[in-house]
Design a protein around this motif. Structure first.
Motif, PDB file in Angstrom:
ATOM      1  N   SER A 477       0.826  -1.210   0.000  1.00 51.28           N
ATOM      2  CA  SER A 477       0.000   0.000   0.000  1.00 51.28           C
ATOM      3  C   SER A 477       0.857   1.256   0.000  1.00 51.28           C
ATOM      4  O   SER A 477       0.586   2.215  -0.741  1.00 51.28           O
ATOM      5  CB  SER A 477      -0.923  -0.003   1.225  1.00 51.28           C
ATOM      6  N   VAL A 478       1.894   1.248   0.832  1.00 49.34           N
ATOM      7  CA  VAL A 478       2.800   2.398   0.902  1.00 49.34           C
ATOM      8  C   VAL A 478       3.530   2.575  -0.429  1.00 49.34           C
ATOM      9  O   VAL A 478       3.684   3.698  -0.937  1.00 49.34           O
ATOM     10  CB  VAL A 478       3.797   2.218   2.065  1.00 49.34           C
ATOM     11  N   GLU A 479       3.974   1.476  -0.998  1.00 51.12           N
ATOM     12  CA  GLU A 479       4.671   1.519  -2.287  1.00 51.12           C
ATOM     13  C   GLU A 479       3.780   2.141  -3.370  1.00 51.12           C
ATOM     14  O   GLU A 479       4.221   2.990  -4.148  1.00 51.12           O
ATOM     15  CB  GLU A 479       5.078   0.100  -2.693  1.00 51.12           C
ATOM     16  N   ALA A 480       2.521   1.716  -3.419  1.00 50.77           N
ATOM     17  CA  ALA A 480       1.588   2.250  -4.410  1.00 50.77           C
ATOM     18  C   ALA A 480       1.351   3.738  -4.174  1.00 50.77           C
ATOM     19  O   ALA A 480       1.332   4.537  -5.116  1.00 50.77           O
ATOM     20  CB  ALA A 480       0.267   1.489  -4.337  1.00 50.77           C
ATOM     21  N   PHE A 481       1.171   4.118  -2.913  1.00 48.35           N
ATOM     22  CA  PHE A 481       0.900   5.513  -2.578  1.00 48.35           C
ATOM     23  C   PHE A 481       2.070   6.411  -2.986  1.00 48.35           C
ATOM     24  O   PHE A 481       1.871   7.479  -3.582  1.00 48.35           O
ATOM     25  CB  PHE A 481       0.634   5.639  -1.079  1.00 48.35           C
ATOM     26  N   ILE A 482       3.269   5.969  -2.699  1.00 45.65           N
ATOM     27  CA  ILE A 482       4.441   6.781  -3.021  1.00 45.65           C
ATOM     28  C   ILE A 482       4.675   6.847  -4.528  1.00 45.65           C
ATOM     29  O   ILE A 482       5.078   7.883  -5.067  1.00 45.65           O
ATOM     30  CB  ILE A 482       5.681   6.250  -2.276  1.00 45.65           C
ATOM     31  N   GLU A 483       4.385   5.756  -5.243  1.00 48.90           N
ATOM     32  CA  GLU A 483       4.482   5.791  -6.714  1.00 48.90           C
ATOM     33  C   GLU A 483       3.539   6.856  -7.271  1.00 48.90           C
ATOM     34  O   GLU A 483       3.889   7.602  -8.186  1.00 48.90           O
ATOM     35  CB  GLU A 483       4.127   4.423  -7.298  1.00 48.90           C
ATOM     36  N   GLY A 484       2.336   6.903  -6.713  1.00 52.19           N
ATOM     37  CA  GLY A 484       1.374   7.915  -7.150  1.00 52.19           C
ATOM     38  C   GLY A 484       1.838   9.323  -6.822  1.00 52.19           C
ATOM     39  O   GLY A 484       1.703  10.238  -7.643  1.00 52.19           O
TER      40      GLY A 484
END
Length: 490
Positions: A477-484
């Motif tokens: 979830s954190v990885e996806a959020f930071i990619e965004g």
């Protein structure tokens, strides 16, 4: 005469299973409906609870332009509650089908229902209320009884009449003929209230208008009991664009109002829903998109801006060169024919695996093929989570944002929520980011399953999607959020 719109999102819509709104939330929706331009807001049922009473009273005293209405049975206590809540009007219903009469008032006859209705209408008029009277389950009632009931209602002082298709069994042809007959028999305004049990609520409502209805009952996003009510956005757009019948609805507010109702009711609008669904103005197919970019009318019956939204082009296995070039132009990149061929192949490969191609995927593919090294504006340096049975989930995060280290902490309903809240606090001085949607899938089985998290983030008018895939759902979830974030923060 312009068609009147009675919106029942706050009454019939709130009767959608699982929906319960606070006074504050009801007021927010009522204010949005008023800006939308509906004529009557059915704000709830004043007698139902103290909260319902307070909601109607608050909305009635908010200074809105719309008429504020309370639902009521043919009972004096319902009328008193509506009047005491300062409602302008009531939508009063009496059982009209034999099924409803015998079930709701055992031992009562049709004549008894007429007598009770007359007394209730006369009392409501004494209390200073505008009375809209309807026969509940009218579509399954003896039509001759409906006419008799309505005649007594008008004689008693009813200001408007409503024909209710309570269980959605009408057809467009019947709706047309019924409204035509009612208009021939009564001089007061006549309304139609339809449900969607057979998927005909929109069609029935449109044909009711064609038959002469002066007013229609609708709900935002088609909310309502069981399969819902006629959807306001569908009926209004069909009437105006297909039949040339005008309403007072401010169409540019349709999409923003739909999203507000979706957010507060927590009832997700299906992606393929007409007008307001996510896919209504989203295009992927290469052949379609190529034509669309030359002339939007090729695959869009109306412009998305008409209802306050924007067109979206996404990429997948059906993607074509034209749509990829549009997205690359937005990124500020240009590719050679050979590079474009490779970019398309990689995008289609992801789509062929049954995966959604996110904006972050596209950027990564394009920059990899073009051999562009882009420094990430946001980097995760450290993350720790504390959670337990008696401990509020808490997360602390250390980020590097534009070269500067930032440490923040956040709490949440769970560890993922806490982590996202901590990140949002850390980046608040750099951008106002909204998490639009969060979706997670387990790709493999077992407790060590690989999870795929896709998030939608919004900054201003720009919305991006990003993916994170890990065996740890928090890190995914954190990885996806930071990619965004890296696609949104300048």
């Amino acid at each position: 005469m312009t068609l009147r719109i009675l919106d029942t999102t706050l009454r019939d819509g709130e009767q959608t299973p699982g929906v319960s709104l606070s006074v504050e939330q009801k007021l927010m929706i009522a204010e949005a409906l008023d800006r939308l331009g509906v004529d009557v807001i059915e704000a709830g049922t004043a007698i139902a609870s103290e909260g319902e009473f307070q909601a109607i009273k608050t909305i009635s005293e908010a200074g809105l332009n719309a008429e504020i209405c309370s639902f009521a049975r043919i009972k004096f206590e319902d009328i008193d509650a509506a009047a005491d809540a300062n409602a302008d009007s009531i939508f009063m219903v009496a059982p009209s089908s034999d099924i409803h009469i015998s079930s709701k008032f055992p031992g009562k006859s049709r004549e008894d229902i007429i007598e009770m209705s007359v007394r209730a209408i006369e009392y409501a008029k004494e209390r200073g209320l505008v009375v809209e009277f309807g026969g509940e389950d009218a579509s399954r009632a003896d039509f001759s009884f409906i006419i008799e009931l309505y005649r007594h209602a008008v004689d008693a002082g009813a200001d408007r009449l409503t024909f209710t298709d309570t269980v959605g069994v009408f057809t467009p042809e019947k709706a047309f003929e019924t409204m035509k007959s009612l208009k021939e028999n009564f001089s007061v305004p006549v309304a139609f209230h339809g449900h969607d049990d057979f998927g005909l609520a929109t069609s029935n409502t449109v044909f009711a208008v064609k038959g002469g209805a002066d007013e229609i009952h609708v709900a935002m996003n088609g909310l309502g009991e069981r399969a819902g009510n006629a959807a306001l956005e569908e009926v209004v757009m069909a009437l105006e664009f297909l039949y040339g019948i005008k309403t007072r609805i401010n169409k540019e507010m349709l999409y923003p109002t739909s999203k507000l109702v979706e957010k507060l009711t927590r009832v997700k609008v299906p992606p393929n829903k007409p007008i307001v669904g996510d896919n209504a103005f989203t295009h992927e197919s290469g052949i379609h998109t190529s034509a669309l970019l030359r002339n939007t009318q090729t695959y869009e019956p109306i412009s998305p801006e008409v209802i306050g939204r924007k067109r979206s082009i996404i990429l997948g296995k059906h993607a074509g060169r034209a749509s990829v070039e549009v997205i690359m132009k937005e990124m500020g990149y240009k590719a050679t024919p050979e590079q474009m061929k490779e970019i398309l192949a990689r995008i289609k490969e992801i789509g062929d695996k049954g995966k959604r191609v996110t904006d972050a995927d596209i950027r990564t593919i394009v920059e990899t093929v073009l051999q562009i090294r882009r420094e990430k504006k946001v980097q995760l340096l450290d993350l720790s989570i504390v959670s337990g049975v008696h401990v509020m989930p808490t997360a602390s995060v250390k980020l590097k944002i534009n070269g500067k280290e930032v440490v923040e902490a956040g709490v949440g309903l769970g560890p993922v929520d806490a982590a996202i809240n901590a990140i949002k606090k850390a980046i608040k001085d750099y951008a106002d980011i909204e998490l639009v949607s969060y979706h997670v899938d387990a790709i493999t089985g077992g407790t060590d399953a690989l999870v795929d998290v896709i998030v939608q983030l919004k900054k201003g008018d720009k919305i991006v999607t990003a993916r994170g895939a890990r065996t740890d759902i928090i890190m995914a979830s954190v990885e996806a959020f930071i990619e965004g974030l890296n696609m949104l923060i300048d």
